[in-house]
Scaffold this active site. Structure first.
Site, PDB file in Angstrom:
ATOM      1  N   GLN A 197     -39.099  35.257  59.077  1.00 29.27           N
ATOM      2  CA  GLN A 197     -39.015  33.798  58.934  1.00 29.27           C
ATOM      3  C   GLN A 197     -40.282  33.293  58.252  1.00 29.27           C
ATOM      4  O   GLN A 197     -41.387  33.677  58.606  1.00 29.27           O
ATOM      5  CB  GLN A 197     -38.902  33.176  60.329  1.00 29.27           C
ATOM      6  CG  GLN A 197     -39.590  31.838  60.525  1.00 29.27           C
ATOM      7  CD  GLN A 197     -38.706  30.663  60.195  1.00 29.27           C
ATOM      8  OE1 GLN A 197     -37.492  30.774  60.238  1.00 29.27           O
ATOM      9  NE2 GLN A 197     -39.301  29.543  59.868  1.00 29.27           N
ATOM     10  N   THR A 198     -40.126  32.399  57.263  1.00 32.79           N
ATOM     11  CA  THR A 198     -41.312  31.801  56.655  1.00 32.79           C
ATOM     12  C   THR A 198     -40.968  30.446  56.054  1.00 32.79           C
ATOM     13  O   THR A 198     -39.830  30.195  55.662  1.00 32.79           O
ATOM     14  CB  THR A 198     -41.924  32.717  55.578  1.00 32.79           C
ATOM     15  OG1 THR A 198     -43.108  32.121  55.049  1.00 32.79           O
ATOM     16  CG2 THR A 198     -40.936  32.982  54.441  1.00 32.79           C
ATOM     17  N   ARG A 199     -41.968  29.573  56.012  1.00 33.46           N
ATOM     18  CA  ARG A 199     -41.853  28.305  55.299  1.00 33.46           C
ATOM     19  C   ARG A 199     -43.009  28.165  54.310  1.00 33.46           C
ATOM     20  O   ARG A 199     -43.252  27.085  53.790  1.00 33.46           O
ATOM     21  CB  ARG A 199     -41.843  27.128  56.289  1.00 33.46           C
ATOM     22  CG  ARG A 199     -43.071  27.047  57.158  1.00 33.46           C
ATOM     23  CD  ARG A 199     -43.005  25.871  58.137  1.00 33.46           C
ATOM     24  NE  ARG A 199     -44.164  25.816  59.008  1.00 33.46           N
ATOM     25  CZ  ARG A 199     -45.336  25.286  58.676  1.00 33.46           C
ATOM     26  NH1 ARG A 199     -45.502  24.743  57.485  1.00 33.46           N
ATOM     27  NH2 ARG A 199     -46.342  25.295  59.529  1.00 33.46           N
ATOM     28  N   ASN A 200     -43.711  29.267  54.067  1.00 33.54           N
ATOM     29  CA  ASN A 200     -44.869  29.283  53.180  1.00 33.54           C
ATOM     30  C   ASN A 200     -44.690  30.340  52.097  1.00 33.54           C
ATOM     31  O   ASN A 200     -43.862  31.239  52.227  1.00 33.54           O
ATOM     32  CB  ASN A 200     -46.144  29.590  53.985  1.00 33.54           C
ATOM     33  CG  ASN A 200     -46.468  28.508  54.988  1.00 33.54           C
ATOM     34  OD1 ASN A 200     -46.545  27.339  54.632  1.00 33.54           O
ATOM     35  ND2 ASN A 200     -46.641  28.882  56.247  1.00 33.54           N
ATOM     36  N   ARG A 292     -47.805  34.620  65.262  1.00 35.73           N
ATOM     37  CA  ARG A 292     -48.791  33.892  66.063  1.00 35.73           C
ATOM     38  C   ARG A 292     -48.578  32.400  65.811  1.00 35.73           C
ATOM     39  O   ARG A 292     -48.477  31.964  64.676  1.00 35.73           O
ATOM     40  CB  ARG A 292     -50.198  34.322  65.638  1.00 35.73           C
ATOM     41  CG  ARG A 292     -51.316  33.708  66.456  1.00 35.73           C
ATOM     42  CD  ARG A 292     -52.669  34.169  65.910  1.00 35.73           C
ATOM     43  NE  ARG A 292     -53.771  33.666  66.718  1.00 35.73           N
ATOM     44  CZ  ARG A 292     -54.286  32.445  66.607  1.00 35.73           C
ATOM     45  NH1 ARG A 292     -53.780  31.594  65.726  1.00 35.73           N
ATOM     46  NH2 ARG A 292     -55.289  32.061  67.370  1.00 35.73           N
ATOM     47  N   ASP A 293     -48.504  31.613  66.879  1.00 34.20           N
ATOM     48  CA  ASP A 293     -48.218  30.174  66.786  1.00 34.20           C
ATOM     49  C   ASP A 293     -46.975  29.930  65.934  1.00 34.20           C
ATOM     50  O   ASP A 293     -46.960  29.077  65.055  1.00 34.20           O
ATOM     51  CB  ASP A 293     -49.422  29.415  66.217  1.00 34.20           C
ATOM     52  CG  ASP A 293     -49.270  27.900  66.363  1.00 34.20           C
ATOM     53  OD1 ASP A 293     -48.570  27.467  67.289  1.00 34.20           O
ATOM     54  OD2 ASP A 293     -49.835  27.160  65.542  1.00 34.20           O
ATOM     55  N   ALA A 295     -43.860  28.643  64.289  1.00 34.04           N
ATOM     56  CA  ALA A 295     -43.242  27.318  64.145  1.00 34.04           C
ATOM     57  C   ALA A 295     -44.034  26.216  64.835  1.00 34.04           C
ATOM     58  O   ALA A 295     -43.473  25.184  65.206  1.00 34.04           O
ATOM     59  CB  ALA A 295     -41.805  27.327  64.664  1.00 34.04           C
ATOM     60  N   VAL A 436     -45.364  -6.520  37.665  1.00 36.85           N
ATOM     61  CA  VAL A 436     -44.434  -5.937  38.636  1.00 36.85           C
ATOM     62  C   VAL A 436     -43.556  -7.023  39.239  1.00 36.85           C
ATOM     63  O   VAL A 436     -42.343  -6.848  39.418  1.00 36.85           O
ATOM     64  CB  VAL A 436     -45.207  -5.184  39.736  1.00 36.85           C
ATOM     65  CG1 VAL A 436     -44.270  -4.779  40.869  1.00 36.85           C
ATOM     66  CG2 VAL A 436     -45.893  -3.956  39.159  1.00 36.85           C
ATOM     67  N   LYS A 515     -56.498 -21.225  36.481  1.00 33.92           N
ATOM     68  CA  LYS A 515     -55.081 -21.615  36.535  1.00 33.92           C
ATOM     69  C   LYS A 515     -54.775 -22.565  37.694  1.00 33.92           C
ATOM     70  O   LYS A 515     -53.661 -23.078  37.800  1.00 33.92           O
ATOM     71  CB  LYS A 515     -54.200 -20.376  36.639  1.00 33.92           C
ATOM     72  CG  LYS A 515     -54.253 -19.496  35.391  1.00 33.92           C
ATOM     73  CD  LYS A 515     -53.299 -18.326  35.510  1.00 33.92           C
ATOM     74  CE  LYS A 515     -53.326 -17.470  34.251  1.00 33.92           C
ATOM     75  NZ  LYS A 515     -52.383 -16.310  34.355  1.00 33.92           N
TER      76      LYS A 515
END
Length: 572
Positions: A197-200, A292-293, A295, A436, A515
């Site tokens: 599992q990875t999100r990096n 380690r740690d 999620a 704007v 003004k």
């Protein structure tokens, strides 16, 4: 042979309901519809495919309470994460939601019908209990914030019938369902599969770790990254998948396979690790690496970890027999330059020289274009990261000038645009307050709500341009701290943001107002005028404070240029 699904049977609703899809599709057009959010879509996709087996829908109150309090569904099966469909009282009233009713679940992106839910019950969860028992209750935990700030007040439980798969237009060939991945394992003859599992992004240490785990168990490797919702600030999944694809040829031939997981992470530490293990079991993995740690969301504002470093490993290990998937503890790897190899830190002989690069150091090297050694990451991986994360000298930025009307913001902005154009290398866009107002916000007034909307629109445009590498100069009054804070957060999701407070005294702004706007406001001809009948909230976190009554525009522009130069935006 792939692992047995959690609960004994893969709840592949897409295959189960295919024979009656036409009938369901026709019925879906006659039913009231619930439009699903991005997180709900991620959950639904994994319910439909069987990734969340044994679930066949969103949890009813009995299942929800069992999971929150005891890690178990009502039938006793282990499950660690509440999977819920949240709705508001307004939704209940408008859609006439009730037990026994059938409703179409639709994709918010294109309004396509995905499934029909038959409602078991509608219940009000005790969010305080959920926050405490599932996520340990820290109000800074992202899942706790979501519970209180985003999730609606009621949950709808019920079983689902599948109509359509979710549409994806990226990496379609890598988006295996559990059934498809199990079939792929069968084709390849894989009997033992270690899921990672990875999100990096992955580097050499991750490759060494997964290869060691596979070899020690005579198994193969499933690289199974999350491409749904991860932690805010994570590297986008497009870049990460290109990294994984670049890394794959570095594995021994035939050892590894890449598949993508459309999961909405909760950053739930130990409970999330158990959930991840269940999901990987459903995908056919026999082993699961728990880090380690695992999620964990990092640290809170006090510098405290939300979870202990080995809480996740302990919980999954405790239930490993019932889970039916073997836990592989994540070994922290370190590089030994003298022997040009990676080794688990706890196996390194005392006195041996080691090298490591932290995530913070890697981000710094990418940000400033500094070299990244080949012992840390493969050149083809670094190339992908550099393409997606160019050095500061090639990044966009937003200079957000805030201050009273007639404080000198516009003059500073125009002069700064000329100076930046002289630098070359970036397009420069000017977003003056009055421009704007006329082009983007003509229908808005000057109430607090309308001012907030105006600043939001400026921030959206600035963020898109900044992400594309432009220099943006915005110069609204932006009198409220909350609006400026939100603008910074919006832009910083994809770029760099600098707040410049033009702190020219109100008296000077009024005295030099040719003004006559201040005078008109004092006569009551202009309502909601900042400095007259609307307060200007002084910024608490400005990157630069200037005063146009005391300092020439030329000097102020130079100060801004020096600020940018000090951060590396004009090269080495």
């Amino acid at each position: 042979m792939a692992n047995t699904p959690h609960g004994g049977v893969l709840k592949d609703l897409l295959s189960r309901d295919q024979p009656i899809r036409g009938e369901l599709l026709k019925e879906s057009e006659t039913l009231a519809s619930i439009l699903l959010s991005e997180r709900q879509l991620c959950d639904l996709e994994l319910i439909l495919s069987g990734g969340f087996s044994p679930l066949e829908g969103f949890m009813n109150e009995k299942d929800y309470n069992g999971v929150v309090n005891d890690l178990r569904l009502a039938d006793g099966a282990l499950f660690s994460m509440p999977i819920t469909l949240d709705v508001s009282q307004e939704d209940i009233d408008e859609l006439k939601l009730k037990a026994g009713g059938r409703y179409t679940l639709r994709d918010f992106r294109d309004d396509s019908p995905l499934a029909i839910i038959t409602v078991d019950d509608i219940y009000r969860p005790d969010k305080a209990v959920e926050a405490k028992k599932v996520f340990r209750g820290d109000p800074e935990h992202p899942a706790v914030k979501y519970l209180y700030n985003t999730a609606k007040e009621f949950y709808v439980g019920g079983k689902i019938q599948a109509i359509n798969k979710l549409n994806h237009y990226d990496y379609v060939g890598l988006r295996y369902t559990p059934a498809e991945l199990r079939q792929e394992f069968g084709k390849l003859g894989w009997n033992k599969v270690v899921a990672f599992q990875t999100r990096n992004p992955m580097h050499r240490a991750h490759r060494e770790l997964t290869v060691r785990a596979a070899r020690s168990r005579q198994a193969n490797v499933l690289i199974h990254p999350v491409v749904g919702l991860t932690k805010p600030g994570d590297i986008d999944h497009f870049t990460r998948v290109r990294v994984y694809q670049a890394l794959l040829p570095r594995y021994p031939n035939g050892m590894a396979l890449l598949g993508l997981l459309p999961l909405a992470m909760r950053m739930g530490g130990d409970r999330e690790a158990m959930w991840h293990a269940i999901i990987r079991k459903n995908y056919g993995a026999t082993h699961f690496i728990v880090g380690r740690d695992h999620a964990g969301p990092g640290k809170n504002s006090k510098g405290e970890e939300f979870y202990g470093p080995y809480d996740a490993q302990k919980l999954v290990e405790k239930y490993k027999d019932e889970l039916g998937i073997e836990v592989v503890p994540f070994q922290m790897m370190t590089y030994l330059p003298d022997s040009d190899e990676y080794m688990p830190k706890d196996e390194v002989p005392e006195g041996t020289k080691t090298l490591d690069i932290s995530g913070t150091e890697l981000r710094k090297r990418l940000k400033f274009g500094l070299p990244i050694p080949e012992w840390f990451s493969y050149p083809e991986v670094v190339k992908v990261l550099r393409e997606s994360h160019p050095p500061r000298a090639k990044q966009g930025f937003t200079i957000f000038l805030t201050g009273h009307y007639n404080s000198g913001k516009d003059a500073i902005a125009r002069a700064l645009q000329v100076s930046l154009n002289q630098q070359a290398g970036r397009t420069t866009t000017l977003l003056l307050g009055e421009t704007v107002r006329s082009e983007l916000s003509a229908e808005l007034g000057f109430s607090r709500e309308d001012r907030h909307k105006n600043v939001q629109r400026i921030a959206f445009v600035a963020a898109e341009l900044t992400r594309a590498g432009s220099a943006v100069i915005a110069a609204p009054i932006a009198p409220h701290e909350a609006g400026r804070k939100e603008a910074r957060e919006t832009v910083e999701q994809g770029g760099n943001f600098f707040l410049v407070h033009v702190n020219t005294p109100l008296e000077y702004c009024e005295a030099t107002d040719r003004k006559g706007r201040f005078a008109a406001a004092k006569r009551g001809e202009i309502k909601g005028f900042t400095g007259v009948d609307d307060e200007y909230e002084v910024p608490s976190n400005a990157d630069l404070v200037v005063d146009a009554s005391q300092t020439q525009v030329r000097t102020i522009v130079h100060q801004i240029i020096l600020l940018l130069e000090s951060q590396g935006f004009f090269g080495n």
